[in-house]
Design a protein around this motif. Structure first.
Motif, PDB file in Angstrom:
ATOM      1  N   GLY A  53       0.795  -1.222   0.000  1.00  0.00           N
ATOM      2  CA  GLY A  53       0.000   0.000   0.000  1.00  0.00           C
ATOM      3  C   GLY A  53       0.827   1.272   0.000  1.00  0.00           C
ATOM      4  N   VAL A  54       2.015   1.220  -0.612  1.00  0.00           N
ATOM      5  CA  VAL A  54       2.898   2.383  -0.668  1.00  0.00           C
ATOM      6  C   VAL A  54       2.709   3.092  -2.012  1.00  0.00           C
ATOM      7  CG1 VAL A  54       5.292   3.181  -0.657  1.00  0.00           C
ATOM      8  CG2 VAL A  54       4.583   1.336   0.883  1.00  0.00           C
ATOM      9  N   GLU A  55       2.408   4.386  -1.964  1.00  0.00           N
ATOM     10  CA  GLU A  55       2.245   5.173  -3.187  1.00  0.00           C
ATOM     11  C   GLU A  55       3.585   5.261  -3.914  1.00  0.00           C
ATOM     12  OE1 GLU A  55       0.732   9.682  -4.498  1.00  0.00           O
ATOM     13  OE2 GLU A  55       0.601   9.012  -2.402  1.00  0.00           O
ATOM     14  N   TYR A  56       3.565   5.150  -5.239  1.00  0.00           N
ATOM     15  CA  TYR A  56       4.820   5.202  -5.987  1.00  0.00           C
ATOM     16  C   TYR A  56       4.642   5.945  -7.304  1.00  0.00           C
ATOM     17  CZ  TYR A  56       3.071   1.599  -9.195  1.00  0.00           C
ATOM     18  OH  TYR A  56       2.342   0.917 -10.126  1.00  0.00           O
ATOM     19  N   TYR A  57       5.766   6.434  -7.841  1.00  0.00           N
ATOM     20  CA  TYR A  57       5.779   7.141  -9.119  1.00  0.00           C
ATOM     21  C   TYR A  57       6.983   6.676  -9.931  1.00  0.00           C
ATOM     22  CZ  TYR A  57       2.277  10.443  -7.403  1.00  0.00           C
ATOM     23  OH  TYR A  57       1.123  11.010  -6.916  1.00  0.00           O
ATOM     24  N   ASP A  58       6.807   6.631 -11.232  1.00  0.00           N
ATOM     25  CA  ASP A  58       7.891   6.316 -12.160  1.00  0.00           C
ATOM     26  C   ASP A  58       8.280   7.611 -12.862  1.00  0.00           C
ATOM     27  OD1 ASP A  58       9.639   5.384 -14.050  1.00  0.00           O
ATOM     28  OD2 ASP A  58       8.164   4.211 -15.171  1.00  0.00           O
ATOM     29  N   PHE A  59       9.460   8.153 -12.534  1.00  0.00           N
ATOM     30  CA  PHE A  59       9.926   9.414 -13.114  1.00  0.00           C
ATOM     31  C   PHE A  59      10.690   9.224 -14.419  1.00  0.00           C
ATOM     32  CE2 PHE A  59      10.364  11.953  -8.832  1.00  0.00           C
ATOM     33  CZ  PHE A  59       8.988  11.917  -8.696  1.00  0.00           C
ATOM     34  N   SER A  60      10.885   7.991 -14.850  1.00  0.00           N
ATOM     35  CA  SER A  60      11.788   7.731 -15.975  1.00  0.00           C
ATOM     36  C   SER A  60      11.363   8.421 -17.261  1.00  0.00           C
ATOM     37  CB  SER A  60      11.916   6.219 -16.213  1.00  0.00           C
ATOM     38  OG  SER A  60      10.661   5.654 -16.568  1.00  0.00           O
ATOM     39  N   GLY A  61      10.074   8.689 -17.424  1.00  0.00           N
ATOM     40  CA  GLY A  61       9.594   9.306 -18.654  1.00  0.00           C
ATOM     41  C   GLY A  61      10.000  10.754 -18.828  1.00  0.00           C
ATOM     42  N   TRP A  62      10.314  11.444 -17.739  1.00  0.00           N
ATOM     43  CA  TRP A  62      10.649  12.868 -17.863  1.00  0.00           C
ATOM     44  C   TRP A  62      11.927  13.270 -17.131  1.00  0.00           C
ATOM     45  CZ3 TRP A  62      10.837  15.209 -13.110  1.00  0.00           C
ATOM     46  CH2 TRP A  62      10.087  14.621 -12.073  1.00  0.00           C
ATOM     47  N   TRP A  63      12.515  12.363 -16.337  1.00  0.00           N
ATOM     48  CA  TRP A  63      13.689  12.725 -15.538  1.00  0.00           C
ATOM     49  C   TRP A  63      14.879  13.122 -16.412  1.00  0.00           C
ATOM     50  CZ3 TRP A  63      14.562  13.430 -10.366  1.00  0.00           C
ATOM     51  CH2 TRP A  63      15.888  13.441  -9.934  1.00  0.00           C
ATOM     52  N   LYS A  64      15.178  12.344 -17.458  1.00  0.00           N
ATOM     53  CA  LYS A  64      16.384  12.580 -18.277  1.00  0.00           C
ATOM     54  C   LYS A  64      16.052  13.108 -19.674  1.00  0.00           C
ATOM     55  CE  LYS A  64      19.418   9.211 -16.051  1.00  0.00           C
ATOM     56  NZ  LYS A  64      20.253   8.005 -16.249  1.00  0.00           N
ATOM     57  N   ARG A  65      15.039  13.882 -19.798  1.00  0.00           N
ATOM     58  CA  ARG A  65      14.620  14.360 -21.128  1.00  0.00           C
ATOM     59  C   ARG A  65      15.643  15.331 -21.720  1.00  0.00           C
ATOM     60  NH1 ARG A  65       8.493  15.908 -21.510  1.00  0.00           N
ATOM     61  NH2 ARG A  65       8.428  13.656 -21.231  1.00  0.00           N
ATOM     62  N   TRP A  66      15.992  15.095 -22.991  1.00  0.00           N
ATOM     63  CA  TRP A  66      16.916  15.995 -23.710  1.00  0.00           C
ATOM     64  C   TRP A  66      16.264  17.358 -23.879  1.00  0.00           C
ATOM     65  CZ3 TRP A  66      17.084  18.971 -28.113  1.00  0.00           C
ATOM     66  CH2 TRP A  66      18.350  19.322 -28.573  1.00  0.00           C
ATOM     67  N   PRO A  67      16.994  18.482 -23.799  1.00  0.00           N
ATOM     68  CA  PRO A  67      18.449  18.623 -23.619  1.00  0.00           C
ATOM     69  C   PRO A  67      18.836  18.924 -22.182  1.00  0.00           C
ATOM     70  CG  PRO A  67      17.559  20.724 -24.276  1.00  0.00           C
ATOM     71  CD  PRO A  67      16.363  19.797 -24.103  1.00  0.00           C
TER      72      PRO A  67
END
Length: 364
Positions: A53-67
């Motif tokens: 029951g721990v809330e979670y987020y996946d930042f991979s879609g915007w964390w390393k966005r170019w440039p």
């Protein structure tokens, strides 16, 4: 209180397991923990998060966005990241794990809307090859506090970043659940009647497999011994194989690697750089004789009176061989094994770690 823990990956691993258990305990105490990963994610870890029951987020879609990864845009990148966090999560406290993540967050963490932000360093000062640049120093000083997972790292990093002693802190790791025992059939064609040495460590540059393997090749001659190496390579998949001539079993990456500790008579960590090595805590908790590299992180765990017997010079094959020999003669040395286990059970517990975090949170 909304607490955001930012970790490298939403996958099973050392930092991830520690943070998940911490989040579960804090949730029981009325806090609202949130876990976010910036790179990869795996279904098994996500399932654990959901189950607990721990809330979670996946930042991979915007964390390393170019440039935004460009070195001249790091301040703007930190602002962008923190504004995203503010919009999506609205945390009151942020704990950022590993140098890269903590660096990006703490340059401009105030844009997240949080009240405090902690720079959670997981390694010792040995990982830094050059002096910190101005932006690195700013990121650390701008954070609420730099927290290492060992006393030696906290002291060394204070000197490295020119921090006052109260600008750094220490929260050590805790020993995880004892692993389930495996059937001896788990390692086919392996001679379990020999004295078994085991090292669980990925084949990365921070580890010192080369010294161990070179020393082992000499040590194993005319002895009924075997060495199991468990771990993956950062570039190439480790081929599972048995080197019959040198009695080395390369087991590759195993999902439940810690369970194999039960198969060993002697456990090893040969490494150049560590923060608070979980695998050493696991070895000692399982009442195994341990030998390893003579580095500050390991010296901090092992009682001082055994340093000369159990720890070897990272650049001396002769010293490594002597420790392999000592281990062979002392696999059942109950005094050493009990003393080392006692240290782990007293200092490296979940309760100790949770209390340290609560001491921070009650002042927010």
């Amino acid at each position: 209180m909304r607490i955001l823990f930012i970790i490298p990956n939403l996958t099973l691993g050392g930092i991830q397991k520690q943070v998940l258990r911490l989040a579960v305990e804090l949730k029981k105490k009325g806090y609202h923990p949130i876990i976010a990963g910036v790179n990869k994610k795996s279904n098994d870890f996500v399932e654990e998060l959901i189950k607990e029951g721990v809330e979670y987020y996946d930042f991979s879609g915007w964390w390393k966005r170019w440039p935004w990864g460009h070195r001249y845009l790091k301040v703007f990148n930190s602002t962008r990241i923190n504004l995203n966090i503010r919009q999506k999560i609205k945390p009151e406290v942020i704990f950022s794990y590993t140098h890269g993540i903590a660096f990006n967050i703490n340059i401009a963490w105030q844009f997240s809307g949080a009240k405090e932000s902690y720079f959670m360093e997981r390694s010792g000062v040995e990982r830094y090859n050059t002096k910190p640049n101005k932006l690195e120093r700013w990121s650390v000083k701008n954070s609420t506090q730099l927290i290492a997972n060992s006393q030696h790292a906290s002291k060394d990093l204070a000197k490295y970043f020119n921090l006052k002693r109260n600008e750094t802190g220490t929260i050590v790791n805790f020993i995880d659940y004892p692993a389930k025992k495996l059937s001896l059939e788990s390692l086919p064609n392996f001679n379990m009647n020999s004295k078994v040495y085991l090292m669980i460590a990925n084949f990365w540059s921070e580890k010192n497999h080369e010294l161990l393997i070179n020393s082992w090749q000499e040590f194993q001659k005319d002895r009924d011994v075997s060495l199991i190496l468990i771990g993956q390579s950062i570039n190439n998949e480790v081929q599972v194989r048995f080197d019959n001539q040198n009695k080395i079993y390369y087991a590759g990456s195993l999902k439940n690697a810690s369970a194999y500790i039960h198969l060993a008579d002697v456990c090893i960590l040969s490494s150049f750089v560590e923060g608070c090595p979980n695998v050493v805590l696991e070895y000692l908790y399982e009442s195994k004789l341990f030998i390893g590299s003579d580095i500050p992180a390991i010296r901090e765990i092992i009682p001082a009176k055994y340093h000369n017997d159990l720890l070897y010079d990272n650049y001396s094959e002769a010293d490594c061989i002597s420790k392999l020999e000592f281990a062979l003669e002392n696999t059942n040395n109950t005094e050493i094994i009990k003393d080392c286990k006692r240290v782990v059970k007293e200092r490296y517990t979940l309760d100790v770690m949770v209390n340290e975090y609560e001491n921070i949170l009650k002042h927010v």
